[in-house]
Scaffold this motif. Structure first.
Motif: not given
Length: 367
Positions: A20-33
């Motif tokens: 899935k696309p990596v979600h990148s916010g102002k400070v954190r990035s989220v990688y869905w496994l």
């Protein structure tokens, strides 16, 4: 290795296996496994979640944002040394304390590295719940303009700037743009009242009317836990943001949890107690940096006026901040973190490579 190499600025390009696309916010990035990796980790690590629960790797950066902009420093110092580690350490400390006190769990399942969380996917409550113990900041600015009702609650006349409020004030606002809710403006971060939330239980993603009481209880009790702990270090917990969501445990039971971060210098105002008694405000949070920006630029309205966002983004892009300012922020974040956790923070020398090594060798998540 120079100072700039020690900060993790870009955190959305790690070779973590995901479809899935990596979600990148102002400070954190989220990688869905992937489903396979999530199921494997749940089984191997014994996480208390359903066997098919979606998991994510959440990587915090050392970027510094304020007024909806990300700011950078001179000499390639495009983040604040130790900032991400400090934020995670503080949140970890409070989440653990909440659980020990019997309040509620968080979305964090595992902490592979000081900059990394493994989290369970939650269904978020669409509220950013602000708890305020003092009148300051935007609330004070509104008060000086004659406003006396905040989120359906009337506060008294005659208050002074930075004065303690008669009681803890909860001022919820929308998390994202919510549509089709009568009486609730279709805009992000607009104040709502308790009656607004009660009228639109489903619209705000609550499972039941009773959970509105539970969220307020968890908010107040969480605030008190942090406030009492900070007072032991002669620090004043001024205000903070809480976010909540729902997850299921391994037995399938739904529970309301704390999520995002909590009680950090990014999400809270914290004042030094000794200075406050002397009539001075010494910020132990990002608010100090915000005030520096307002004083530094000749036209602070650009930073406060949402109708001037293009100018604001240009201001942040065109101005590299002095290294001394970035290090002052570092000292604030690391200093308050070490007070809270009671030990020295270990700051990574090469954070990106450390994260890759751990997620490869101990979690088999690197491609």
């Amino acid at each position: 290795m120079n100072l700039a190499d020690k900060v993790l600025v870009v955190n959305d390009n790690l070779p973590i296996r995901t479809n899935k696309p990596v979600h990148s916010g102002k400070v954190r990035s989220v990688y869905w496994l992937t489903e396979e990796d999530s199921a494997r980790l749940i089984k191997d690590k014994g996480y208390d979640v359903p066997a098919d629960a979606p998991l994510a790797i959440m990587v915090i950066s050392d970027r510094i944002s304020a007024f909806d902009c990300v700011w950078q420093g001179e000499n390639g110092l495009n983040g604040v040394p130790g900032k991400g580690t400090a934020l995670n350490a503080i949140s970890n400390h409070w989440f653990k304390l909440f659980k020990e006190k019997g309040l509620a769990d968080s979305h964090i399942l595992d902490i592979p590295h000081p900059l990394v969380w493994i989290v369970q996917k939650a269904r978020p409550v669409m509220i950013e719940a602000i708890a305020r113990q003092y009148i300051t900041g935007s609330m004070w600015r509104s008060y000086t303009k004659g406003e006396r009702e905040f989120c359906g609650i009337t506060i008294p006349e005659g208050l002074e700037k930075d004065q303690k409020l008669p009681e803890l004030l909860i001022t919820p606002s929308t998390k994202g743009v919510l549509t089709g809710l009568e009486g609730v403006p279709e805009a992000d971060d607009v104040n709502v009242s308790r009656s607004d939330i009660e009228r639109h239980v489903d619209g705000f993603n609550f499972s039941s009317l009773a959970d509105i009481d539970l969220y307020e209880k968890l908010l107040k009790e969480g605030f008190d836990v942090i406030s009492e702990a900070l007072a032991q270090h002669d620090q004043i917990f001024v205000d903070t943001k809480f976010e909540f969501g729902y997850v299921n445990d391994a037995a399938g039971n739904e529970k309301l949890i704390y999520m995002d971060e909590v009680g950090t210098p990014d999400s809270s105002r914290i004042w030094d107690g000794s200075s406050h008694r002397d009539g001075k405000i010494i910020e132990q949070s990002k608010e100090g940096f915000r005030q520096w920006l307002l004083n530094h630029f000749p036209d602070p309205d650009i930073l406060l006026n949402k109708n001037r966002m293009e100018e604001r983004f240009a201001l942040a892009a065109d101005n590299k901040l002095p290294e001394s300012v970035m290090m002052d922020i570092s000292n604030t974040y690391v200093g308050i973190a070490e007070k809270i956790i009671g030990e020295k923070l270990t700051i990574s020398e090469n954070p990106k490579q450390e994260i890759i090594n751990i997620l490869r060798d101990e979690y088999q998540l690197i491609v």
